[in-house]
Design a protein around this motif. Sequence first.
Motif, short mmCIF file in Angstrom:
data_model
loop_
_atom_site.label_atom_id
_atom_site.label_comp_id
_atom_site.label_asym_id
_atom_site.label_seq_id
_atom_site.Cartn_x
_atom_site.Cartn_y
_atom_site.Cartn_z
N ALA A 137 11.56 -3.89 2.69
CA ALA A 137 12.35 -2.68 2.95
C ALA A 137 11.92 -2.12 4.29
CB ALA A 137 12.12 -1.66 1.85
N VAL A 138 12.87 -1.94 5.19
CA VAL A 138 12.54 -1.47 6.52
C VAL A 138 13.69 -0.62 7.07
CG1 VAL A 138 13.42 -3.62 7.55
CG2 VAL A 138 11.85 -2.18 8.86
N ARG A 139 13.34 0.46 7.74
CA ARG A 139 14.34 1.31 8.39
C ARG A 139 14.41 0.93 9.86
NH1 ARG A 139 12.99 7.45 7.70
NH2 ARG A 139 15.04 7.62 8.73
N ASP A 140 15.63 0.84 10.38
CA ASP A 140 15.79 0.61 11.82
C ASP A 140 15.46 1.90 12.56
OD1 ASP A 140 16.60 -2.06 11.87
OD2 ASP A 140 18.64 -1.51 11.32
N VAL A 141 14.87 1.75 13.74
CA VAL A 141 14.51 2.92 14.53
C VAL A 141 15.76 3.72 14.92
CG1 VAL A 141 14.58 1.86 16.83
CG2 VAL A 141 12.92 3.68 16.35
N SER A 142 16.90 3.05 14.97
CA SER A 142 18.16 3.74 15.31
C SER A 142 18.52 4.80 14.26
CB SER A 142 19.29 2.73 15.48
OG SER A 142 19.47 1.99 14.28
N LEU B 22 0.82 -1.21 0.00
CA LEU B 22 0.00 0.00 0.00
C LEU B 22 0.86 1.27 0.00
CD1 LEU B 22 -2.74 -1.08 2.57
CD2 LEU B 22 -3.10 -0.62 0.14
N GLY B 23 2.18 1.08 -0.02
CA GLY B 23 3.08 2.22 -0.07
C GLY B 23 3.45 2.80 1.27
N VAL B 24 3.21 2.07 2.34
CA VAL B 24 3.53 2.55 3.69
C VAL B 24 5.00 2.27 3.98
CG1 VAL B 24 3.03 2.33 6.15
CG2 VAL B 24 1.18 2.13 4.47
N GLU B 25 5.73 3.31 4.43
CA GLU B 25 7.12 3.13 4.82
C GLU B 25 7.17 2.41 6.18
OE1 GLU B 25 11.17 5.69 5.91
OE2 GLU B 25 9.26 6.73 5.56
N LEU B 26 8.02 1.41 6.29
CA LEU B 26 8.11 0.62 7.51
C LEU B 26 9.35 1.00 8.31
CD1 LEU B 26 7.22 -2.95 6.11
CD2 LEU B 26 5.68 -1.15 6.95
N VAL B 27 9.14 1.27 9.58
CA VAL B 27 10.22 1.52 10.54
C VAL B 27 10.06 0.49 11.65
CG1 VAL B 27 11.27 3.16 12.13
CG2 VAL B 27 10.17 3.98 10.02
N SER B 28 11.17 -0.07 12.12
CA SER B 28 11.03 -1.13 13.11
C SER B 28 12.22 -1.21 14.04
CB SER B 28 10.82 -2.48 12.40
OG SER B 28 10.42 -3.46 13.32
N THR B 29 12.10 -2.11 15.04
CA THR B 29 13.13 -2.26 16.06
C THR B 29 13.60 -3.70 16.14
OG1 THR B 29 11.51 -2.76 17.79
CG2 THR B 29 12.05 -0.46 17.47
#
Length: 533
Positions: free
Chosen positions: A55-60, A35-42
């Motif tokens: 594709a995921v960005r680290d919270v750091s 759906l085009g949502v950017e994912l950020v995770s820990t």
Amino acid sequence: MTHPVATDHVYVGRALISVSDKTGLLDLARALSALGVELVSTGGTSSMLRTAGLAVRDVSEITGFPEMMDGRVKTLHPNVHGGLLALRDDDEHLLAMAAHGIDPIDLLIVNLYPFEETVAKGADHATCIENIDIGGPAMIRAAAKNHRFVTVVTDPCDYTQLLDQLKANDGATTLVFRQKLALTAYSRTAAYDTAVSTWLAGELQETAPRYRSFAGKLAQPLRYGENPHQGAAFYTDGSRREGVSTAKQWQGKELSYNNINDTDAAFELVAEFAGQGPACAIIKHANPCGVGKGASLLEAYKRAYHCDQTSAFGGIVALNQPLDAATAEEIVKIFTEVVIAPGASDEAKAIFAAKKNLRLLTTAGLPDAKKGGLAFRQVAGGFLVQDGDVDSITAADLKVVTKRAPSEAELADLLFAWKVAKHVKSNAIVYVKDGATVGVGAGQMSRVDSTRIAARKAQDMAEVLGLAQSPTIGSVVASDAFFPFPDGLLTAAEAGATALIQPGGSMNDAAVIEAADKAGLAMVFTGQRHFRH
């Protein structure tokens, strides 16, 4: 400055995901990404998503700090909480975000460290402490507070509704949906804090902490409460105590409020006889109308049923062993609301299947009668809280106060009657003979009245069963509290009782003992009472 004004629908562009329970996580993350949502995770969540090719960005990357202190510190940062708490229609908030490089977080998906499960498994103190979540509740509360702009999901069971919302609204969620999720979020953090405080009070053996809270998770909405005009619902407390909350329902319509209450009462009573051979308890309106032991479940059921056949009609049957076919065949001869047992044979289930309105519940075992937990009751303006009524009385604890001591057979029946009396509403009188109740008097304002009612019920059953005499002749009697005067004791003697068990402690104990001696009765004191209001 121009900015999006808060409307009913809020677009989700960025999601922060940090979950302990990863049920359904990959399917959710894939759908959000599509759906085009950017994912950020820990931490572990981020690794799981990345391993799955997402594709995921680290919270750091957002905080500029690595996760540290064994994960204790990772999301407690202005770049996270600013992204959750910023009002998107407030110029000063938007300027602050721009000045400090804070990106908005539109969707928070967090579930908490499994503290309740850790405690339930009996983990040691240090392990329980490490499973107290800090960052999770802080983020949940922030997102829930700002639900005008932020969607917060705390339970995997809401994932499907979330995706349905996003698909139906072109990547947005509605205000009503966000409000409902905020309610769930605050309820969840409140329940979580309740679990922690309750556990810590237990660790410190603090019986009256300054603040006391109770929490539960919805098990099912109920059609109504005790009466049709009362709304009701059933909640579980996470303790996993065997009983209605853990039972599997095999057939029959949905349990009612009264069904649940009575079934709990029945199962807690029959659990008193765990490991003591087959036993059965039949409950009506939260009071026992018959309890029996036998060489088989069938015999135990018949002996319980023969105590008060009239009251047993439409009652609740609880067994302390798995239901077998022979007992099932006997139970279905009359209308019974619920049967609960620690298991049931396929043959028994097949027999019950012909009775579509009969509910059959099975559990993995019996509740531990030696562990009572907390009992609480609401009163105007507050709650009454007490320890559960756990009985540890054995033959060695009894004090013989009459000239005649009870025989071995009388002693066995006295202890049986005492266990049953604990589960009868006060004033409670229980007549027992040969391992089965033969008369129960409950809920009377006078102990003498309870004694008479129980004896009268026994006489009525003698006529139904065609017995030559009342089964109270040669029986023993249990009283949940002391006899304040000899009259109740003498009434029991007139009904044919030969021995009594009671707490003692009345100012008139000497007169009651003297009356027992004159009547040739044996009487023992427990030093413990069992009021049940």
